[in-house]
Design a protein around this motif. Sequence first.
Motif, PDB file in Angstrom:
ATOM      1  N   PRO A   1       0.779  -1.669   0.340  1.00 33.84           N
ATOM      2  CA  PRO A   1      -0.156  -0.039   0.286  1.00 33.84           C
ATOM      3  C   PRO A   1       0.879   1.218  -0.662  1.00 33.84           C
ATOM      4  O   PRO A   1       1.646   1.162   0.964  1.00 33.84           O
TER       5      PRO A   1
ATOM      6  N   LEU B   1       2.369   2.194  -2.192  1.00 31.88           N
ATOM      7  CA  LEU B   1       4.084   2.467  -3.318  1.00 31.88           C
ATOM      8  C   LEU B   1       3.409   3.539  -4.451  1.00 31.88           C
ATOM      9  O   LEU B   1       4.169   3.185  -5.088  1.00 31.88           O
TER      10      LEU B   1
ATOM     11  N   ARG C   1       4.140  10.566  -2.140  1.00 38.86           N
ATOM     12  CA  ARG C   1       4.356  10.786  -0.325  1.00 38.86           C
ATOM     13  C   ARG C   1       5.700  10.641  -0.151  1.00 38.86           C
ATOM     14  O   ARG C   1       6.872  10.374  -0.235  1.00 38.86           O
TER      15      ARG C   1
ATOM     16  N   TYR D   1      11.248   8.666   0.720  1.00 37.97           N
ATOM     17  CA  TYR D   1      11.065   8.267   0.082  1.00 37.97           C
ATOM     18  C   TYR D   1      11.329   8.604  -1.819  1.00 37.97           C
ATOM     19  O   TYR D   1      11.719   7.758  -2.687  1.00 37.97           O
TER      20      TYR D   1
ATOM     21  N   ASN E   1       8.654  -6.172  -0.633  1.00 40.97           N
ATOM     22  CA  ASN E   1       7.883  -4.492  -0.702  1.00 40.97           C
ATOM     23  C   ASN E   1       6.884  -4.505   0.201  1.00 40.97           C
ATOM     24  O   ASN E   1       5.559  -3.972  -0.122  1.00 40.97           O
TER      25      ASN E   1
ATOM     26  N   ALA F   1       5.106  -2.510   2.209  1.00 44.61           N
ATOM     27  CA  ALA F   1       5.382  -0.964   3.159  1.00 44.61           C
ATOM     28  C   ALA F   1       4.537  -1.919   4.405  1.00 44.61           C
ATOM     29  O   ALA F   1       4.656  -1.998   4.878  1.00 44.61           O
ATOM     30  N   ALA F   2       3.422  -0.557   5.010  1.00 42.00           N
ATOM     31  CA  ALA F   2       3.523  -0.313   5.756  1.00 42.00           C
ATOM     32  C   ALA F   2       2.306  -2.522   7.025  1.00 42.00           C
ATOM     33  O   ALA F   2       2.111  -2.178   7.709  1.00 42.00           O
TER      34      ALA F   2
ATOM     35  N   HIS G   1      12.900  -2.796   1.614  1.00 41.40           N
ATOM     36  CA  HIS G   1      12.145  -1.105   1.638  1.00 41.40           C
ATOM     37  C   HIS G   1      13.305   0.136   1.433  1.00 41.40           C
ATOM     38  O   HIS G   1      14.665  -0.328   1.270  1.00 41.40           O
ATOM     39  N   ILE G   2      12.640   0.918   0.783  1.00 37.22           N
ATOM     40  CA  ILE G   2      13.005   1.877   0.220  1.00 37.22           C
ATOM     41  C   ILE G   2      14.013   3.000   1.533  1.00 37.22           C
ATOM     42  O   ILE G   2      14.854   3.253   1.581  1.00 37.22           O
ATOM     43  N   SER G   3      13.212   2.894   2.655  1.00 36.43           N
ATOM     44  CA  SER G   3      13.826   3.521   3.409  1.00 36.43           C
ATOM     45  C   SER G   3      14.199   2.932   5.008  1.00 36.43           C
ATOM     46  O   SER G   3      14.017   1.779   4.975  1.00 36.43           O
TER      47      SER G   3
ATOM     48  N   VAL H   1      14.234   1.863   7.602  1.00 35.27           N
ATOM     49  CA  VAL H   1      13.188   1.832   8.432  1.00 35.27           C
ATOM     50  C   VAL H   1      13.548   1.316  10.041  1.00 35.27           C
ATOM     51  O   VAL H   1      13.526   1.719  10.715  1.00 35.27           O
TER      52      VAL H   1
ATOM     53  N   ARG I   1       7.726   0.196  13.374  1.00 36.36           N
ATOM     54  CA  ARG I   1       8.998   0.518  11.549  1.00 36.36           C
ATOM     55  C   ARG I   1       9.654  -1.272  12.070  1.00 36.36           C
ATOM     56  O   ARG I   1      10.016  -1.237  10.733  1.00 36.36           O
TER      57      ARG I   1
HETATM   58  C1  DQA Z   1       8.450   0.877   3.178  1.00 37.58           C
HETATM   59  C2  DQA Z   1       8.479   1.434   5.314  1.00 37.58           C
HETATM   60  C3  DQA Z   1       7.086   1.017   6.313  1.00 37.58           C
HETATM   61  O1  DQA Z   1       7.279   0.935   7.312  1.00 37.58           O
HETATM   62  C4  DQA Z   1       6.233   2.058   4.976  1.00 37.58           C
HETATM   63  O2  DQA Z   1       4.721   1.460   5.806  1.00 37.58           O
HETATM   64  C5  DQA Z   1       6.034   2.381   4.094  1.00 37.58           C
HETATM   65  C6  DQA Z   1       7.901   2.205   3.060  1.00 37.58           C
HETATM   66  C7  DQA Z   1       9.534   1.216   2.996  1.00 37.58           C
HETATM   67  O3  DQA Z   1      10.041   0.866   1.568  1.00 37.58           O
HETATM   68  O4  DQA Z   1      10.585   2.210   2.993  1.00 37.58           O
HETATM   69  O5  DQA Z   1       5.249   2.261   3.219  1.00 37.58           O
HETATM   70  O6  DQA Z   1       8.514  -0.527   3.499  1.00 37.58           O
END
Ligand code: DQA
Length: 165
Positions: free
Chosen positions: A9, A11, A17, A22, A74, A76-77, A100-102, A104, A111
């Motif tokens: 979700p 992405l 966003r 990101y 990925n 995501a959440a 994960h892109i970020s 975390v 996270r």
């Molecule tokens: C994410 C990190 C998750 O915590 C977040 O909810 C995302 C993106 C990332 O790619 O860094 O939606 O998965």
Amino acid sequence: MKLLVINGPNLNMLGIREPEIYGAETYDHLCDMVAKHAVNLGVDVECYQSNYEGDLVTKIQDAYFEKIDGIVLNPAAYTHTSVALLDALKAVQIPTVEVHISQVDKREDFRQISYVRQACVTAIWGHGFPGYLEAMDILVNLARTGQRTCAAADSADDAPKEGEA
Ligand code: DQA
């Protein structure tokens, strides 16, 4: 060899966003990078995204019947909440790399939990979009060497990579 890249979700909102987290590049750009890398690796790839947990579960199940060789995931959440995704990965037993892109590991406490990680061969975070390409390399190497697992989950180094703000 067929790879599947699954994004969870929000992405699809890349580029819009939280660009400070990101980056400014879009989801389409990510899929483009993935497609070009697949050509370089000589593999087929599909890039899939959904905002719905059940759709992500179904996509993982379908991967079994479509004989997909590796999944870049990925969630995501849903990383931090979904036993259903973990169970789907356990069911299909397809080598999967969590991405994960970020960074975390440097963000909120919630996270720090990943339900899917225990069913993944490794995890990459904090490398921006190139993390997806690294995951593809890992899966191709695993398949070509006949391995199903690799070394313990990767940690991101501190240097931000291209695609990360
Ligand atoms: C994410 C990190 C998750 O915590 C977040 O909810 C995302 C993106 C990332 O790619 O860094 O939606 O998965």
